[in-house]
Motif scaffolding. Sequence first.
Motif, PDB file in Angstrom:
ATOM      1  N   UNK A  58       0.833  -1.206   0.000  1.00  0.00           N
ATOM      2  CA  UNK A  58       0.000   0.000   0.000  1.00  0.00           C
ATOM      3  C   UNK A  58       0.868   1.256   0.000  1.00  0.00           C
ATOM      4  N   UNK A  59       1.916   1.263   0.840  1.00  0.00           N
ATOM      5  CA  UNK A  59       2.800   2.432   0.937  1.00  0.00           C
ATOM      6  C   UNK A  59       3.478   2.710  -0.402  1.00  0.00           C
ATOM      7  N   UNK A  60       3.883   1.650  -1.096  1.00  0.00           N
ATOM      8  CA  UNK A  60       4.524   1.819  -2.395  1.00  0.00           C
ATOM      9  C   UNK A  60       3.565   2.457  -3.400  1.00  0.00           C
ATOM     10  N   UNK A  61       2.339   1.947  -3.458  1.00  0.00           N
ATOM     11  CA  UNK A  61       1.354   2.500  -4.388  1.00  0.00           C
ATOM     12  C   UNK A  61       1.029   3.952  -4.047  1.00  0.00           C
ATOM     13  N   UNK A  62       0.963   4.277  -2.759  1.00  0.00           N
ATOM     14  CA  UNK A  62       0.649   5.641  -2.338  1.00  0.00           C
ATOM     15  C   UNK A  62       1.792   6.609  -2.642  1.00  0.00           C
ATOM     16  N   UNK A  63       3.009   6.100  -2.791  1.00  0.00           N
ATOM     17  CA  UNK A  63       4.155   6.978  -3.064  1.00  0.00           C
ATOM     18  C   UNK A  63       4.295   7.305  -4.549  1.00  0.00           C
TER      19      UNK A  63
END
Length: 203
Positions: A58-63
Amino acid sequence: MYQTLFAYIFRLSQFAVWIGGSMMLLSAIMVSADVIARKVLGVTLGGSDEISGYLFAIATAFAFPYAALHRANVRIDVLYMRFPRRLRGLLDILGLTLLAGFAVIVTWRALATVSVTWENGSHSITPLQTPLIIPQGIWVLGWCLFSLTLLFILVSLISAYLRGDARQVQKLGGAMSMEEEIEGETKGVTPPAPRAASLSAGE
């Protein structure tokens, strides 16, 4: 209208990257606590590896949207910087078109996956039995925002190129120059105070 929309997307990407960063920090804390508990107490915090995997995805997609707006993606520019400005602009449009196409395809397939997960009520095959709609649903939001951000940048880039606004083309889609990278890395860094013009005799 354009400036308002750009400001909205920019603030949304900043909010998303802060959430992503917080998730990465939480993931690191969970994994560290699990390692310490195993070493000291001989017990394990069940599910920390599973949850940290969800948080990382999730963090990767949000970045991604923030990285796109700040041109933080890796570019091979050995020859690029030697080309004429108009040709560089065309390459910027081509590169962003391919990236946007890739993002849209991934987002489309991700939405299809989430739809199947929702219809089947799928759970993870782990002791936690996590309802997969939760991590997948949040994860696909990041991809949707990434795709919309890229499409917005692409339309703005093509418009600037057709207007002959080379500076805006470079700002939106061009590879960062060495000077821009140095400025970005040193932004907010206070320069050292200058030495006194006169030194004492003992020095």
